[in-house]
Design a protein around this motif. Structure first.
Motif, PDB file in Angstrom:
ATOM      1  N   LYS A 191     -51.793 -11.030  76.216  1.00  0.00           N
ATOM      2  CA  LYS A 191     -52.366 -12.360  76.096  1.00  0.00           C
ATOM      3  C   LYS A 191     -53.702 -12.227  75.400  1.00  0.00           C
ATOM      4  CE  LYS A 191     -52.083 -14.569  80.234  1.00  0.00           C
ATOM      5  NZ  LYS A 191     -52.226 -14.616  81.720  1.00  0.00           N
ATOM      6  N   ASN A 192     -53.966 -13.120  74.481  1.00  0.00           N
ATOM      7  CA  ASN A 192     -55.209 -12.999  73.733  1.00  0.00           C
ATOM      8  C   ASN A 192     -55.680 -14.385  73.311  1.00  0.00           C
ATOM      9  OD1 ASN A 192     -57.299 -12.341  72.001  1.00  0.00           O
ATOM     10  ND2 ASN A 192     -56.220 -10.612  71.094  1.00  0.00           N
ATOM     11  N   ALA A 193     -56.812 -14.796  73.833  1.00  0.00           N
ATOM     12  CA  ALA A 193     -57.378 -16.101  73.475  1.00  0.00           C
ATOM     13  C   ALA A 193     -58.771 -15.896  72.882  1.00  0.00           C
ATOM     14  CB  ALA A 193     -57.419 -17.003  74.701  1.00  0.00           C
ATOM     15  N   THR A 194     -58.876 -14.876  72.033  1.00  0.00           N
ATOM     16  CA  THR A 194     -60.165 -14.475  71.472  1.00  0.00           C
ATOM     17  C   THR A 194     -60.155 -14.706  69.971  1.00  0.00           C
ATOM     18  OG1 THR A 194     -60.204 -12.756  73.184  1.00  0.00           O
ATOM     19  CG2 THR A 194     -61.829 -12.573  71.420  1.00  0.00           C
ATOM     20  N   GLY A 195     -60.538 -15.886  69.549  1.00  0.00           N
ATOM     21  CA  GLY A 195     -60.579 -16.183  68.109  1.00  0.00           C
ATOM     22  C   GLY A 195     -59.211 -16.544  67.559  1.00  0.00           C
ATOM     23  N   TYR A 196     -59.169 -16.811  66.259  1.00  0.00           N
ATOM     24  CA  TYR A 196     -57.916 -17.220  65.629  1.00  0.00           C
ATOM     25  C   TYR A 196     -56.912 -16.071  65.617  1.00  0.00           C
ATOM     26  CZ  TYR A 196     -61.008 -20.916  63.775  1.00  0.00           C
ATOM     27  OH  TYR A 196     -61.909 -21.935  63.641  1.00  0.00           O
ATOM     28  N   ASN A 197     -55.657 -16.433  65.583  1.00  0.00           N
ATOM     29  CA  ASN A 197     -54.574 -15.460  65.676  1.00  0.00           C
ATOM     30  C   ASN A 197     -54.290 -14.824  64.307  1.00  0.00           C
ATOM     31  OD1 ASN A 197     -52.266 -14.045  66.282  1.00  0.00           O
ATOM     32  ND2 ASN A 197     -51.458 -15.632  67.634  1.00  0.00           N
TER      33      ASN A 197
ATOM     34  N   SER B 423     -61.056 -12.399  76.157  1.00  0.00           N
ATOM     35  CA  SER B 423     -60.392 -13.539  76.784  1.00  0.00           C
ATOM     36  C   SER B 423     -58.888 -13.461  76.609  1.00  0.00           C
ATOM     37  CB  SER B 423     -60.891 -14.874  76.231  1.00  0.00           C
ATOM     38  OG  SER B 423     -60.136 -15.919  76.830  1.00  0.00           O
ATOM     39  N   GLY B 424     -58.192 -13.595  77.719  1.00  0.00           N
ATOM     40  CA  GLY B 424     -56.728 -13.566  77.698  1.00  0.00           C
ATOM     41  C   GLY B 424     -56.109 -14.948  77.613  1.00  0.00           C
ATOM     42  N   MET B 448     -62.180 -15.394  59.898  1.00  0.00           N
ATOM     43  CA  MET B 448     -62.076 -16.578  60.768  1.00  0.00           C
ATOM     44  C   MET B 448     -63.026 -17.678  60.297  1.00  0.00           C
ATOM     45  SD  MET B 448     -61.523 -14.979  64.570  1.00  0.00           S
ATOM     46  CE  MET B 448     -60.323 -13.646  64.810  1.00  0.00           C
TER      47      MET B 448
END
Lengths: 467, 467
Positions: A191-197, B423-424, B448
């Motif tokens: 899971k990764n919610a750190t910046g754009y994918n 961040s996950g 980004m």
């Protein structure tokens, strides 16, 4: 766009980076041959030079050199692509990743693996199965395709229906940007919610945004049991319709493959099986169920039979032995080879929401009648992904080159109307480029071109592809 | 960056678009209050105006208007975010999607659903369960969070470990770009190799690249059976270590949640359960298995017990009734509420490869000792996603504001060292922005920022977030 020619002096510069023994020039015609084509139709483009770098550092130097000298660079995996992505249409440099072929690490504790892009898909699959692990994506070309190419084209394969496509297994990638910087795209996490994918932006970008030099994949436990059956239908559309009903019954097969009668017949003949099949069986579904527990699979199979009963099916063949399973899969995997052995053909990689398959298939046949072309259809019905092989047969060159594209446009328009698009797993590359405007609007194209320019300001990486 | 103030004249212009009854101004202090904060710590930012448009067309007009007048726009879902993404840090306009709250279509034939972004996660889950279908992503806030917000922050939840996160269920989105254009990002298909993946670029972009106005999700058949157990461990690190061993045994639980002792105790007290637990039980795993067949789940549970035997566990509680299952889940879902009820706190959303969890947990505690802070840790251990709740307790404001960030930096550095990131599933938003350089390098940040500029040339959409 105007690129420079690869002069002998520039070849020297490139040789200094990779070593002369890893440079191929047109003079070495026999060796060069395989770099002039991929598996797309009968297209041929000869590059001015082929480079076989050993690692990301060399690739970085190559990219800086080519940027400076305005040389086009076409990255190449195994050359099994079906949209012409690896063809050097602007000549220049072909950059082969064949020497980046190491499985760096299989991490059983984290169910992850780190590999180089030139590892052959099947080699990787077998290496992880030895540890009880599973890498599900399995394009038909898996015996020779590279993992880097699979990612670049967002490849799928039969098991995508349950397990997802290549993009669903990549956690992180090391890439060399067209400007030469080396960077990872994400982190080695689920899971990764750190910046754009950036990882998913790179996947499916067909080698236009960067060159993949390392890949971190997630793995899952290997499901040891499976059950394979071949189900004949008396109507093609019934086979398509059965597909979405199987899901609605709560079953997620590990493969759900459609073959119209000619597809299975051609593969039968090509493989020398010469199976006798009743004349009224106009289509087949190849269904695989997998899991940890055979009893459960039999239960699931019962539920599948209940669904199938409503669709006027013939005698269902359930494979009893590994050999029989392998033969059924061989049939399916060899349809494209069989068609190719028979005729020049174009393969369209249509995809729609799965319940729209009957409409798509009927539409393809109607369009074929209108434009006077024959098509052999098969594919990943569970994903709504139908491969339409248009056979040249005795069509005139003029019709093939000038009239057929109008028919293809109609097929693609139908896909879009049905909520689908023009490529599910082969990419746009060179050959679908003329049709991209049917699938993408001006806003989408503007954003994509903007992204391309951001990554590749001089436009040297895989020019002439996608848009 | 310099934005304009929202003058009365500009308010008139905006009112003309959405209707005066859908405009809130600071004068309406009570109504305005909930738009000044989300669930991030105790942060408050008052916007100059809140707009509640009805549809994409109105949002498009708002964006054009705000672009022209250089007004910052902060998109807002339900305000349940944990990184401050919905906070109007530059004042200006808050654009709430609360009126876009329709489930447009549940398509059982294709196992797809089309919804507006303001649908509450749990409302959607329940609507699809009624049809025997399953939308697995279930963030703790699902009772109030919006689907659009879930997508923007790349939310996860306990079931991600088996079923993936929100991003894995989105097929296509309609978005309004910062410049006002309305476009879909992809197609309604399970596989798509047609151009760059704009859908996944938009997911997790925290409302900085566009405003989601429609979402097409894929659904799966609902697994009707499950089995829930609570497993006490005598050492925290043993609980973490057991996690990766369960996977290595070939089991993929539908949830695998870790709670250290204080987490479960705080939730116990908060809920008034006041369960007596042996003093030597220092951590718990909440394990859920799901599927179609109860016999198979019992078999899988046996294999889980075999693994657990090696980790010195206490008495395993297997929930016998739906009520007992619900209570176990209530415990887990209320840890954050319990901590919040007790103290000001900061929640760090750390994520590492799952086998590195013991190292991460040990490191967090050591860093806590060094910087003199207390932490309550729990989270999605199956994904390597550990929520570290740092409790203010009696820490001085000076230490909280000035010393603690150094400790947080150390935690994040450790995550990155272990192959993870910062961040996950909560996003970077406002509060993790100071730490982004620990997770992303200059090349990634440049790309980004370039993408942001491409989508939002005047920088008006959710300014001050991520980087």
């Amino acid at each position: 766009m105007k690129f420079n020619a690869v002069t002998p002096k520039l070849v020297d510069g490139l040789s200094a980076i990779v070593g002369a023994e890893h440079v191929l020039l047109p003079a070495a015609a026999d060796d060069m041959l395989r770099y002039t084509h991929d598996e797309t139709e009968d297209l041929r483009y000869e590059p001015e030079v082929v480079l076989k770098p050993a690692n990301a550092s060399e690739i970085s130097l190559i990219m800086r050199f080519c940027n400076e000298n305005l040389l086009p660079v076409t990255p190449r995996g195994a050359g099994t692509g079906l949209s012409g992505g690896a063809l050097a249409v602007h000549k220049g440099v072909v950059l082969s990743t064949e020497r980046l072929n190491k499985i760096i690490r299989i991490d059983e504790r984290n169910l992850q693996a780190t590999v180089e892009p030139g590892v052959i898909t099947q080699v990787f699959q077998e290496a992880v199965i030895e540890r009880g692990l599973f890498y599900p994506p399995d394009p038909s070309s898996r015996g020779s395709s590279f993992l880097g190419g699979n990612l670049s084209e967002s490849s799928g394969g039969p098991r995508a229906v349950k397990y997802g496509v290549t993009k669903d297994y990549v956690l992180n990638m090391e890439v060399v940007l067209p400007t030469g910087e080396i960077t990872w795209t994400g982190a080695n996490v689920l899971k990764n919610a750190t910046g754009y994918n950036l990882t998913q932006l790179m996947v499916g970008s067909e080698g236009t945004l960067g060159i993949i030099t390392k890949i971190v994949f997630k793995l899952i436990p290997f499901p040891p049991q499976n059950l394979v059956m071949l189900v004949p239908f008396r109507k093609e559309e019934k086979a398509c319709a059965a597909v979405s009903r199987i899901f609605m019954a709560g079953i997620v097969p590990s493969a759900l493959e459609f073959m119209e009668r000619e597809a299975i017949d051609w593969a039968d003949r090509y493989l020398g099986f010469n199976t006798k099949r009743p004349a009224d069986e106009l289509a087949h579904l190849l269904i695989e169920l997998d899991g940890n527990d055979m009893d459960l699979l039999f239960k699931d199979a019962e539920r599948v039979y209940e669904v199938l009963e409503q669709f006027d099916v013939g005698d269902i063949l359930v494979a009893d032995t590994e050999k029989q399973k392998a033969e059924l899969w061989q049939l399916r995997r060899n349809v494209a080879h069989a068609v190719k052995a028979n005729s020049i053909y174009k393969e369209e990689d249509t995809v729609v929401p799965r319940a729209e398959l009957p409409k798509l298939l009927r539409g393809v046949k109607e369009i074929g009648e209108k434009y006077n072309f024959k098509s052999v259809c098969y594919g990943h019905a569970g994903d709504g992904n139908l491969h339409v092989n248009i056979v040249k047969g005795d069509m005139s060159d003029d019709d093939w080159n000038n009239k057929l594209p109008e028919g293809i446009k109609e097929i693609f328009r139908l896909c879009v109307e049905l909520g689908g698009t023009i490529s599910g797993e082969h990419g746009i590359g060179l050959v679908q480029k003329p049709y991209i405007g049917l699938a993408l609007n001006e806003v989408q194209l503007r954003l994509m071109r903007g992204i391309k320019e951001l990554f590749d300001p001089r436009g040297i990486l895989n020019p002439g592809k996608i848009f």
